[in-house]
Write a protein that holds these residues in place. Structure first.
Motif, PDB file in Angstrom:
ATOM      1  N   ASP A  71      -3.291  -0.234 -10.364  1.00  0.00           N
ATOM      2  CA  ASP A  71      -2.240   0.470  -9.639  1.00  0.00           C
ATOM      3  C   ASP A  71      -2.762   1.827  -9.137  1.00  0.00           C
ATOM      4  O   ASP A  71      -3.258   2.633  -9.923  1.00  0.00           O
ATOM      5  N   PRO A  98       0.842  -1.201   0.000  1.00  0.00           N
ATOM      6  CA  PRO A  98       0.000   0.000   0.000  1.00  0.00           C
ATOM      7  C   PRO A  98       0.876   1.249   0.000  1.00  0.00           C
ATOM      8  O   PRO A  98       1.912   1.266   0.683  1.00  0.00           O
ATOM      9  N   HIS A 101      -8.681   1.616  -3.702  1.00  0.00           N
ATOM     10  CA  HIS A 101      -7.698   0.979  -2.837  1.00  0.00           C
ATOM     11  C   HIS A 101      -6.366   1.712  -2.981  1.00  0.00           C
ATOM     12  O   HIS A 101      -6.175   2.517  -3.900  1.00  0.00           O
ATOM     13  N   CYS A 102      -5.449   1.451  -2.054  1.00  0.00           N
ATOM     14  CA  CYS A 102      -4.192   2.203  -2.023  1.00  0.00           C
ATOM     15  C   CYS A 102      -3.001   1.315  -2.376  1.00  0.00           C
ATOM     16  O   CYS A 102      -1.875   1.599  -2.001  1.00  0.00           O
ATOM     17  N   TRP A 103      -3.250   0.230  -3.110  1.00  0.00           N
ATOM     18  CA  TRP A 103      -2.181  -0.736  -3.389  1.00  0.00           C
ATOM     19  C   TRP A 103      -1.462  -0.478  -4.708  1.00  0.00           C
ATOM     20  O   TRP A 103      -2.044  -0.005  -5.677  1.00  0.00           O
TER      21      TRP A 103
END
Lengths: 333, 333
Positions: B257, B206, B223-225
């Protein structure tokens, strides 16, 4: 920090992003946002940000300079300094945001910029009190009235008043400030909507110019001065909050205010206190005198005008929007 | 701070600014700037910023939330954390800026985002060295070559390499970091342009999500991945600096991403070291193996391509510009 849970590979697939397809794809991934207002704001933000980069063909060095400028603005900010308000002020954004949110029907008092120097610790003073402890300031008596557009007095309005000292600094700009000075809160009178106080004659002053915003102004060839003014904020339930200033006529910076706050209707002439007024208010004859009426607009009237203006402006822009909680979101959402 | 000298009331007269006239007037006062490039950048910035406010009819609360968000980004930034780069990354701006500035002719290695974790203190290591001290990482042998578009080796290129440890953190994210880890600098070989090193198999991780940017991603439902990757930066005088990454095929975040860095040409397959390779490089048979050639483009070719792309793109936008020091300024200035 603990890693957030891994999620399924959610979101639209994005790969091979380029100068041309990065914008719709960023908007596509942000479209996962459940809040239609935030989704719209982000869509406009990303589109303008990317268009800006494409139209300027911004270089990597310029981009990094800008990001470092933003870090510096954040790092010089503190409890008593908000460099991003200042940045918004000198870019004309603050005036624009105030104009959008507080439209003024004819006959009401126009708004001006809040600026970064309002505080929440000003003492509430009785009418006639002095709000300045600066012996070097030229004494000024202000006799004001708050009324509605039909001329009726509006009593019980909380009036925030603030100005600089005679050196052109707000109290919070002095190190080791222990208590508020050149600022107070008053309530407009129960019978007549009046309030009066003793302050000092405002002076022109430079906005804080030792930080990133000051350096930017210098690079732009702009001066950092504001014309002499007194700040006022009026708050009472049911009335649209009025943030405004009164500007002293003839100031050398009257038409080139670094933060775009001056309006013709807010420029005032100072008089001198005559014998009768001196007796009435207990000040010396010849003291500077400012008499002014402020005209407030009801919250309902303002909201109605703001909504109408928004709908008209968005139609003119060719945007198909509806208002939700008075804020535009796309119609086809 | 000392007051700056009072200036003559320079600048165009500005008064009674409104939702409609604030933009040309802000641009008019900024037109005093002596630098035509900065003047153009500011004109585009102010125009987009004001259009954004008018199109969203941004509320005073939203405006203040945004300004406080920017302060928070500045205040969480430090020597080892640049929250504004992260913000630029998740808004797709970083990828766009890289694409504008480092166009890649067919056959050359594409660029990817720099990210906020490159440092300048990585040790220069000899070929074959290990750049990771993480015992929990799965060993990975990387055997790479730097060449030009015609297949000739490019020797003496400074190659910066960095990745996370097996927990998905860069060294600078660990408190009390005393020395660099999972990062190094190598020079490509004099004869063959080769470099090889031992690292660990990259993992998904993350991006820093405990700050304002992480909170924004959450509000956006994103999401922060980032998918597993290795960072590379190639620098040699006369060659366009290449900032890129190699992404491990099959990562769950390959197509989502958080910072838009993945390109199909940068997705790689890991192999296993066979007996011959194990003997040649002194690693255990069965170790993960990454073989990759990087293709650099000369600075001159890149500058020519960047200029040509800029002229074409600006013409398409209907802007009448000329390039000064390779950067656009208005033609009629």
């Amino acid at each position: 920090m603990a890693a957030p849970p891994k999620k399924a590979n959610s979101g639209p697939p994005l790969l091979d992003l380029t100068i041309d397809n990065i914008t719709p794809n960023t908007n596509r991934i942000n479209a996962q946002c459940g809040d239609p207002r935030l989704r719209y704001i982000m869509e406009r933000l990303v589109t303008h940000l990317h268009d800006f980069a494409r139209e300027t063909r911004i270089s990597t060095d310029e981009w990094m300079t800008a990001l470092n400028f933003l870090v510096a603005c954040g790092q010089i900010s503190s409890e008593v300094r908000h460099e991003f308000i200042l940045l918004s002020d000198i870019l004309g954004l603050s005036l624009l945001v105030d104009s959008i949110n507080h439209p003024k029907p004819a006959g009401s008092t126009e708004g001006s910029v809040l600026g970064p120097f309002h505080t929440h610790d000003a003492p509430t003073l009785a009418h006639g009190s002095s709000m300045s402890r600066d012996p070097a300031g030229e004494p000024l008596l202000c006799v004001c009235r708050v009324r509605d557009p039909r001329g009726n007095p509006v009593p019980g309005v909380k009036v925030d008043i603030w100005e600089t000292d005679s050196s052109g600094h707000y109290d919070v700009q002095h190190e080791g400030r222990e208590e508020p000075s050149e600022r107070c809160v008053m309530l407009s009178g129960e019978d007549d909507g009046r309030f009066w106080f003793r302050g000092i004659r405002p002076v022109s002053y430079p906005i804080p110019h030792d930080g990133p915003v000051g350096k930017l102004l210098e690079k732009l060839g702009r001066h950092c001065w504001r014309p002499a003014h007194l700040h006022f904020m009026f708050e009472k339930e049911g009335w649209d909050r009025l943030i405004t200033s009164l500007y002293m006529r003839g100031d050398p910076y009257e038409t080139t205010d670094a933060v775009f706050g001056v309006k013709a209707s807010l420029i005032v002439d100072l008089e001198r206190v005559d014998a009768a007024t001196a007796a009435e208010y207990g000040v010396a004859e010849g003291t500077w005198l400012l008499r002014h009426d402020f005209v407030l607009v009801s919250e309902a009237e303002t909201a109605e005008l703001r909504d109408r203006n928004a709908v008209e402006a968005l139609q003119k822009l060719g945007l198909n929007m509806r208002l939700v909680d008075h804020l535009p979101v796309p119609e086809l959402d």
